[in-house]
Motif scaffolding. Structure first.
Motif, mmCIF file in Angstrom:
data_model
loop_
_atom_site.group_PDB
_atom_site.id
_atom_site.type_symbol
_atom_site.label_atom_id
_atom_site.label_comp_id
_atom_site.label_asym_id
_atom_site.label_seq_id
_atom_site.Cartn_x
_atom_site.Cartn_y
_atom_site.Cartn_z
ATOM 1 N N ALA A 1 -13.299 93.782 25.723
ATOM 2 C CA ALA A 1 -14.359 92.798 25.948
ATOM 3 C C ALA A 1 -15.343 92.742 24.791
ATOM 4 O O ALA A 1 -15.983 91.712 24.554
ATOM 5 N N LEU A 2 -15.493 93.846 24.076
ATOM 6 C CA LEU A 2 -16.483 93.913 23.001
ATOM 7 C C LEU A 2 -16.010 93.188 21.751
ATOM 8 O O LEU A 2 -16.814 92.547 21.051
ATOM 9 N N VAL A 3 -14.727 93.273 21.433
ATOM 10 C CA VAL A 3 -14.207 92.691 20.193
ATOM 11 C C VAL A 3 -14.471 91.189 20.107
ATOM 12 O O VAL A 3 -15.049 90.717 19.114
ATOM 13 N N PRO A 4 -14.057 90.379 21.089
ATOM 14 C CA PRO A 4 -14.307 88.939 20.961
ATOM 15 C C PRO A 4 -15.790 88.587 20.984
ATOM 16 O O PRO A 4 -16.213 87.636 20.315
ATOM 17 N N VAL B 1 -13.589 91.912 12.419
ATOM 18 C CA VAL B 1 -13.786 92.847 13.516
ATOM 19 C C VAL B 1 -12.411 93.307 13.966
ATOM 20 O O VAL B 1 -11.550 92.482 14.300
ATOM 21 N N ALA B 2 -12.195 94.597 13.955
ATOM 22 C CA ALA B 2 -10.866 95.138 14.265
ATOM 23 C C ALA B 2 -10.595 95.123 15.755
ATOM 24 O O ALA B 2 -11.426 95.579 16.549
ATOM 25 N N LYS C 1 -26.503 89.190 13.207
ATOM 26 C CA LYS C 1 -25.963 88.391 14.301
ATOM 27 C C LYS C 1 -25.378 89.263 15.411
ATOM 28 O O LYS C 1 -25.311 88.856 16.580
ATOM 29 N N LEU C 2 -24.922 90.464 15.049
ATOM 30 C CA LEU C 2 -24.351 91.382 16.028
ATOM 31 C C LEU C 2 -25.408 92.071 16.877
ATOM 32 O O LEU C 2 -25.090 92.619 17.940
ATOM 33 N N ALA D 1 -20.108 86.390 17.819
ATOM 34 C CA ALA D 1 -21.512 86.456 17.390
ATOM 35 C C ALA D 1 -21.628 86.477 15.867
ATOM 36 O O ALA D 1 -22.510 85.823 15.297
ATOM 37 N N ALA D 2 -20.747 87.204 15.216
ATOM 38 C CA ALA D 2 -20.841 87.372 13.762
ATOM 39 C C ALA D 2 -20.060 86.330 12.982
ATOM 40 O O ALA D 2 -20.137 86.301 11.751
ATOM 41 N N GLY D 3 -19.286 85.491 13.675
ATOM 42 C CA GLY D 3 -18.430 84.542 12.976
ATOM 43 C C GLY D 3 -17.319 85.234 12.217
ATOM 44 O O GLY D 3 -16.976 84.855 11.097
ATOM 45 N N ALA D 4 -16.758 86.270 12.831
ATOM 46 C CA ALA D 4 -15.775 87.125 12.167
ATOM 47 C C ALA D 4 -14.353 86.823 12.614
ATOM 48 O O ALA D 4 -14.112 86.285 13.697
#
Length: 252
Positions: free
Chosen positions: A143-146, A108-109, A236-237, A151-154
């Motif tokens: 706030a969205l990135v973490p 996730v960037a 998961k997202l 959630a996705a294990g990224a």
């Protein structure tokens, strides 16, 4: 809040999400994460697949220019319909910088950066911002990135956008030297982000690693595994995307 049904679809006040991939096989991998039926909507310049209970999906094309044009077309059409998008996600497979982003991992960037937009000089590469123009980096909502990564294990880090895919160890080392937080490279994220920024819409980029960045070795590519990881990751997202509200955008 629930608004009246439109053409058989139940429209809610939650933010609409557009997921832009490069090619249909990536779009379809994302679609598999959502069980609802898919309706194809044809616009003058783009075709959007609307997933009941999920995001809208767009195969925007390969490369930053076509991705930007297609995404802008979808955003404009939605705005003219009175149903604008509140979040755009650039998604697909990508090359990962070893050993930081191994095959099959999700990224996730937290920065979406145009790696080769600028000028070559005798002293090295200069980004276009050093020439006094434009931008080279878009930053998704903090706030969205973490939340998405957890959630996705990224992994989280910089995803580079290139117009020419890296094919040598020297080029991989050069990019990593200029962008030490880079985890992956792809060809569309910055274009999608430019279109989103022009419409004042936040952007996210999610990539599944299919191959290492460096010498081209097709035998080492794991495209099927990466597509499966993309499907699993978006599954998961889903709760994170569902909970993304318009006020979150203004809080960033």
């Amino acid at each position: 809040m629930v608004l009246p049904a439109e053409e058989g679809r139940l429209i809610t006040s939650s933010v609409r999400v557009l997921v832009a991939t490069a090619v249909p096989v990536e779009r379809d991998a994302v679609a598999r994460a959502f069980p609802g039926p898919v309706r194809e909507t044809v616009r003058p310049s783009v075709t959007v697949h609307e997933v009941t209970g999920g995001p809208d999906l767009l195969a925007a094309g390969v490369g930053p220019a076509l991705a930007a044009a297609s995404t802008a077309g979808a955003l404009t059409a939605a705005a003219l319909d009175g149903r604008p998008y509140g979040l755009v996600v650039s998604a697909g497979i990508a090359g990962g910088f070893p050993p930081h982003a191994p095959l099959g991992s999700l990224v996730v960037a937290d920065e979406i950066t145009a790696a080769d937009l600028g000028a070559e000089t005798a002293d090295g590469f200069l980004p276009v911002t050093d020439l006094g123009f434009g931008t080279v980096t878009h930053r998704p909502p903090a706030a969205l990135v973490p939340a998405a990564a957890a959630a996705a294990g990224a992994l989280t880090g910089t995803v580079l956008t290139v117009s020419t895919v890296t094919g040598t160890a020297a080029r991989a080392a050069e990019l990593r030297g200029r962008h030490p937080r880079a985890l992956a490279e792809a060809m569309e994220g910055f274009g999608v982000a430019e279109a989103a920024a022009a419409h004042g819409v936040p952007v996210l980029e999610v990539r599944a690693v299919s191959n290492p960045v460096g010498p081209r070795d097709r035998a080492a590519w794991r495209i099927g595994d990466a597509l499966d990881a993309l499907t699993e990751g978006f599954g998961k997202l889903a709760p994170v995307l569902e909970s993304w509200k318009q006020h979150d955008r203004h809080d960033q």
